[in-house]
Design a protein around this motif. Structure first.
Motif, PDB file in Angstrom:
ATOM      1  N   ARG A 177     -89.939  37.273  54.630  1.00 38.88           N
ATOM      2  CA  ARG A 177     -90.032  36.955  53.321  1.00 38.88           C
ATOM      3  C   ARG A 177     -91.359  37.550  52.575  1.00 38.88           C
ATOM      4  O   ARG A 177     -91.547  38.204  51.663  1.00 38.88           O
ATOM      5  CB  ARG A 177     -90.295  35.324  52.830  1.00 38.88           C
TER       6      ARG A 177
ATOM      7  N   TRP B  68     -80.269  43.608  49.981  1.00 40.71           N
ATOM      8  CA  TRP B  68     -81.137  42.429  49.752  1.00 40.71           C
ATOM      9  C   TRP B  68     -80.881  42.022  48.424  1.00 40.71           C
ATOM     10  O   TRP B  68     -80.416  41.015  48.104  1.00 40.71           O
ATOM     11  CB  TRP B  68     -82.362  42.574  50.103  1.00 40.71           C
TER      12      TRP B  68
ATOM     13  N   ARG C 266     -78.902  38.532  46.819  1.00 37.44           N
ATOM     14  CA  ARG C 266     -79.843  37.617  45.992  1.00 37.44           C
ATOM     15  C   ARG C 266     -79.261  37.374  44.760  1.00 37.44           C
ATOM     16  O   ARG C 266     -79.034  36.344  44.120  1.00 37.44           O
ATOM     17  CB  ARG C 266     -81.300  38.180  45.782  1.00 37.44           C
ATOM     18  N   LYS C 267     -78.586  38.261  43.973  1.00 32.89           N
ATOM     19  CA  LYS C 267     -77.576  38.342  42.930  1.00 32.89           C
ATOM     20  C   LYS C 267     -76.382  37.523  43.211  1.00 32.89           C
ATOM     21  O   LYS C 267     -76.238  36.565  42.381  1.00 32.89           O
ATOM     22  CB  LYS C 267     -77.314  39.719  42.376  1.00 32.89           C
TER      23      LYS C 267
ATOM     24  N   GLU D 215     -84.936  35.932  37.039  1.00 31.56           N
ATOM     25  CA  GLU D 215     -85.682  36.801  38.017  1.00 31.56           C
ATOM     26  C   GLU D 215     -85.884  38.272  37.325  1.00 31.56           C
ATOM     27  O   GLU D 215     -85.557  39.087  37.929  1.00 31.56           O
ATOM     28  CB  GLU D 215     -84.608  37.100  39.017  1.00 31.56           C
TER      29      GLU D 215
END
Lengths: 222, 222
Positions: free
Chosen positions: A15, A67, A71-72, A105
């Motif tokens: 992370r 990635w 996330r989307k 975001e």
DNA sequence: CAGTCATATGACCACATAGTCATACGACTC
DNA sequence: GAGTCGTATGACTATGTGGTCATATGACTG
């Protein structure tokens, strides 16, 4: 794509690295992005980064092709439209989901926008971007054809032109409009974390309707 | 801005330098542009370039804020619209002029597009770009208000949203549509010198009308 | 405890490239 | 022909940064 070592790391460490990379790649164009910043922010050594990824391009590619989409998806979810929905409801849902993501975001949005602007640099990424475009295009054309068949569209509409504009409208264009509504530049808006939060759900939906209304029947004032 | 020495050069030499610089800055993003390429292509030494310009940023700024606008003005000319023209005629004229320029000067168009994409890099240029945007915006809003007052617009139109879209449609969006009509990517189109020439004047005007039609009254099919 | 393996480290190298400078050139004067 | 002034040159420097590698740490094994 990451080397196996990367997957063995603790969730927290992965992370830290991802966050640092996103921060860097979202704040400057690819050519200016600096891996030394990334390793410093992530609290790891340069050598380690190369133990995890093949290099700068590899890290960037992974962020954008694996990635970020994950996330989307996680954020938006693949909401199936209600069965009898008109194409306007479907489009509206897509628009709103997109804007909500951007509001939630801003950093990831900036990352995506940067990518749109310099994907030509990395030939491998150009291909990725082409596929995205083609997919979006096919989806929109299908939707518009459906709409036209059902008479939900202005009859005089050129579908190809409309699809082109909708593709822009759904992405950057929508964000531009939002920035405009706030009296800001697109980048200013994404850089200021607080400001987007001042938009109400109502304003958002109104804006979206104004956009879609371009493609619906006008009120017909002579 | 150029140093006095530059203005003393022969027309031909200035031209060689400008051409070389345009070729470089239009083919890669600013951060990747290489002055060694420029001096080589121009057939001058590195030292000379620094005799003419303050540096990379100075050369780039001059190209975009002085040289390019001049070329554009020369190519398009400030055609005053006919006195009684509707806003659709005015917009159409502007659209067509823009596309004609892009067709005639693909390299300069690429230079401009590159600028749109990385003007954030040079703070001084960000200001320039902001001013351009503001001017275009004011022009469009004025035009739309006029159109609304005369009843030439769909009554349900949100002027601010419309202005935002028109701003895009007049620039990159129009070129995107053109590329789409040719089945190409925007960059592919600009990179292939021949291909744009295959468009007929007729296709061009038809495309422009399809775009403006979005903002006019629809045919009103229920 | 010795051996082994995955992982971590940061000094270091390789290279690109913006910008500098001592030197040279050539036209023009007196 | 000596002086001078604007211009030309390209080897060189300074800097930033992607990528490497010899070495380390430490967990786990027998």
């Amino acid at each position: 794509m990451p080397k196996p070592t990367f997957h063995n790391l603790s969730e927290a460490k992965r992370r830290r690295i991802t966050d640092a990379a996103v921060a860097e790649f979202s704040s400057v164009p690819y050519a200016k992005a600096n891996l030394d910043h990334v390793v410093k922010a992530a609290g790891i050594s340069k050598g380690s980064l190369y133990q995890y990824f093949g290099g700068k391009a590899d890290l960037y590619r992974w962020l954008l092709t694996s990635w970020l989409p994950e996330r989307k998806m996680a954020a938006i979810g693949a909401q199936a439209p209600p069965p009898g929905a008109s194409i306007w409801q479907i489009l509206e849902q897509a628009f709103v989901a997109g804007v909500r993501f951007a509001v939630a975001e801003p950093e990831l949005t900036r990352l995506g926008i940067r990518f749109l602007r310099d994907h030509e640099l990395e030939p491998a990424l150009a291909e990725v971007s082409r596929q995205h475009r083609a997919a979006a295009d096919a989806w929109l054309m299908h939707l518009l054809q459906q709409g036209q068949a059902r008479g939900e569209l202005r009859a005089d509409l050129d579908l190809s032109v409309a699809a082109g504009f909708l593709a822009h409208a759904l992405g950057e264009g929508m964000l531009d409009q939002l920035a405009r509504a706030l009296g800001l530049d697109l980048h200013e808006m994404l850089d200021e974390p607080g400001v987007v939060g001042t938009l109400t759900e109502d304003q958002l939906v109104t804006l979206v309707r104004h956009v879609t209304s371009l493609f619906r029947d006008g009120a017909g004032v002579p």
